[in-house]
Design a protein around this motif. Structure first.
Motif, PDB file in Angstrom:
ATOM      1  N   CYS A  38     -30.202   7.027 -17.968  1.00 49.64           N
ATOM      2  CA  CYS A  38     -31.208   7.538 -17.061  1.00 49.64           C
ATOM      3  C   CYS A  38     -32.132   6.176 -16.427  1.00 49.64           C
ATOM      4  O   CYS A  38     -32.183   5.502 -17.228  1.00 49.64           O
ATOM      5  CB  CYS A  38     -32.338   8.284 -18.039  1.00 49.64           C
ATOM      6  N   LEU A  39     -32.396   6.534 -15.506  1.00 47.51           N
ATOM      7  CA  LEU A  39     -33.509   5.355 -14.686  1.00 47.51           C
ATOM      8  C   LEU A  39     -34.650   5.591 -14.643  1.00 47.51           C
ATOM      9  O   LEU A  39     -35.229   6.601 -13.569  1.00 47.51           O
ATOM     10  CB  LEU A  39     -32.901   4.956 -13.168  1.00 47.51           C
ATOM     11  N   THR A  40     -35.568   5.372 -15.845  1.00 52.86           N
ATOM     12  CA  THR A  40     -36.881   5.884 -15.747  1.00 52.86           C
ATOM     13  C   THR A  40     -37.562   4.843 -14.668  1.00 52.86           C
ATOM     14  O   THR A  40     -37.071   3.767 -14.049  1.00 52.86           O
ATOM     15  CB  THR A  40     -37.173   5.600 -16.871  1.00 52.86           C
ATOM     16  N   LEU A  41     -38.796   4.881 -14.550  1.00 52.05           N
ATOM     17  CA  LEU A  41     -39.775   3.870 -13.870  1.00 52.05           C
ATOM     18  C   LEU A  41     -39.779   2.601 -14.234  1.00 52.05           C
ATOM     19  O   LEU A  41     -39.571   1.750 -13.639  1.00 52.05           O
ATOM     20  CB  LEU A  41     -41.138   4.626 -13.953  1.00 52.05           C
ATOM     21  N   GLY A  42     -39.738   2.504 -15.667  1.00 51.55           N
ATOM     22  CA  GLY A  42     -39.620   1.253 -16.371  1.00 51.55           C
ATOM     23  C   GLY A  42     -38.295   0.758 -16.019  1.00 51.55           C
ATOM     24  O   GLY A  42     -38.202  -0.623 -15.833  1.00 51.55           O
ATOM     25  N   ALA A  43     -36.984   1.357 -15.958  1.00 51.62           N
ATOM     26  CA  ALA A  43     -35.891   0.950 -15.747  1.00 51.62           C
ATOM     27  C   ALA A  43     -35.651   0.559 -14.445  1.00 51.62           C
ATOM     28  O   ALA A  43     -34.870  -0.574 -14.075  1.00 51.62           O
ATOM     29  CB  ALA A  43     -34.724   1.996 -16.157  1.00 51.62           C
ATOM     30  N   LEU A  44     -36.337   1.085 -13.263  1.00 47.25           N
ATOM     31  CA  LEU A  44     -36.272   0.753 -12.134  1.00 47.25           C
ATOM     32  C   LEU A  44     -36.910  -0.456 -11.752  1.00 47.25           C
ATOM     33  O   LEU A  44     -36.565  -1.309 -11.023  1.00 47.25           O
ATOM     34  CB  LEU A  44     -36.938   1.975 -11.170  1.00 47.25           C
ATOM     35  N   ALA A  45     -38.153  -0.661 -12.416  1.00 41.43           N
ATOM     36  CA  ALA A  45     -38.745  -2.076 -12.219  1.00 41.43           C
ATOM     37  C   ALA A  45     -37.803  -3.078 -12.893  1.00 41.43           C
ATOM     38  O   ALA A  45     -37.744  -4.200 -12.249  1.00 41.43           O
ATOM     39  CB  ALA A  45     -40.182  -1.823 -12.944  1.00 41.43           C
ATOM     40  N   GLU A  46     -37.282  -2.780 -13.879  1.00 41.28           N
ATOM     41  CA  GLU A  46     -36.310  -3.798 -14.584  1.00 41.28           C
ATOM     42  C   GLU A  46     -35.086  -4.052 -13.515  1.00 41.28           C
ATOM     43  O   GLU A  46     -34.764  -5.301 -13.366  1.00 41.28           O
ATOM     44  CB  GLU A  46     -35.893  -3.388 -15.928  1.00 41.28           C
ATOM     45  N   LEU A  47     -34.753  -3.137 -12.913  1.00 38.97           N
ATOM     46  CA  LEU A  47     -33.759  -3.572 -11.951  1.00 38.97           C
ATOM     47  C   LEU A  47     -34.198  -4.145 -10.642  1.00 38.97           C
ATOM     48  O   LEU A  47     -33.437  -4.967 -10.127  1.00 38.97           O
ATOM     49  CB  LEU A  47     -33.013  -1.779 -11.215  1.00 38.97           C
ATOM     50  N   GLU A  48     -35.436  -3.892 -10.230  1.00 40.06           N
ATOM     51  CA  GLU A  48     -35.988  -4.694  -8.914  1.00 40.06           C
ATOM     52  C   GLU A  48     -36.074  -6.095  -9.526  1.00 40.06           C
ATOM     53  O   GLU A  48     -35.520  -7.089  -8.801  1.00 40.06           O
ATOM     54  CB  GLU A  48     -37.556  -4.146  -8.879  1.00 40.06           C
ATOM     55  N   ASP A  49     -36.684  -6.544 -10.739  1.00 42.77           N
ATOM     56  CA  ASP A  49     -36.646  -7.664 -11.321  1.00 42.77           C
ATOM     57  C   ASP A  49     -35.220  -8.425 -11.534  1.00 42.77           C
ATOM     58  O   ASP A  49     -34.950  -9.678 -10.998  1.00 42.77           O
ATOM     59  CB  ASP A  49     -37.405  -7.830 -12.527  1.00 42.77           C
ATOM     60  N   ALA A  50     -34.247  -7.621 -11.847  1.00 44.98           N
ATOM     61  CA  ALA A  50     -32.980  -8.093 -11.984  1.00 44.98           C
ATOM     62  C   ALA A  50     -32.038  -8.715 -10.856  1.00 44.98           C
ATOM     63  O   ALA A  50     -31.499  -9.521 -10.741  1.00 44.98           O
ATOM     64  CB  ALA A  50     -31.975  -7.289 -12.998  1.00 44.98           C
ATOM     65  N   PHE A  51     -32.330  -7.667  -9.734  1.00 41.85           N
ATOM     66  CA  PHE A  51     -31.604  -8.003  -8.559  1.00 41.85           C
ATOM     67  C   PHE A  51     -32.690  -8.682  -7.525  1.00 41.85           C
ATOM     68  O   PHE A  51     -32.113  -9.091  -6.261  1.00 41.85           O
ATOM     69  CB  PHE A  51     -31.314  -6.526  -8.208  1.00 41.85           C
ATOM     70  N   GLY A  52     -33.977  -9.139  -7.926  1.00 34.67           N
ATOM     71  CA  GLY A  52     -34.612  -9.953  -7.228  1.00 34.67           C
ATOM     72  C   GLY A  52     -35.104  -9.172  -5.733  1.00 34.67           C
ATOM     73  O   GLY A  52     -35.176  -9.824  -4.782  1.00 34.67           O
TER      74      GLY A  52
END
Length: 127
Positions: A21-35
């Motif tokens: 599941c891509l929660t809001l926190g997970a999406l924020a983590e992806l934004e950070d990970a992918f710059g």
């Protein structure tokens, strides 16, 4: 069993069934990970259809944590791939469609008919 209305997708790895599941926190983590700066940039990145194995690993780790599996990146990297990478890639593709559009979730915001029905007073109640 995953709840597709919440954007959850199942993934079977070995003898274990996981919920992604891509929660809001997970999406924020992806934004950070992918710059990237925002969800639109994240959508554009995934929309190319070209993901490296590192991208898949990052997506898998973040979506496992979003699905309630508190795993480190190292633990995710060592998960068995007895059926190869295709089931992982397929589940992640389904997850991205569910999260960024094209899924079965109800419209948000609700249609005008649904919105007026949800705001209608119950019998015997006044506004």
């Amino acid at each position: 069993m995953p709840n597709r209305r919440r954007g959850e997708v199942a993934l079977q790895l070995g003898d274990t069934r996981y919920t992604l599941c891509l929660t809001l926190g997970a999406l924020a983590e992806l934004e950070d990970a992918f710059g990237v700066q925002d969800l639109m940039a994240l959508t554009e990145r995934f929309g190319t259809g070209r993901l490296s194995s590192r991208d898949l690993l990052t997506l898998l780790a973040v979506s496992l944590r979003g699905g309630g599996h508190p795993m480190t990146d190292a633990e995710v990297a060592s998960l068995p791939l007895h059926e190869g990478v295709e089931p992982v890639a397929s589940a992640l593709a389904d997850l991205l469609v569910m999260t960024f559009g094209g899924g079965e979730a109800s419209p948000n915001p609700p249609s005008s008919q649904e919105a007026s029905a949800s705001h209608a007073p119950s019998p015997g109640m006044t506004r």
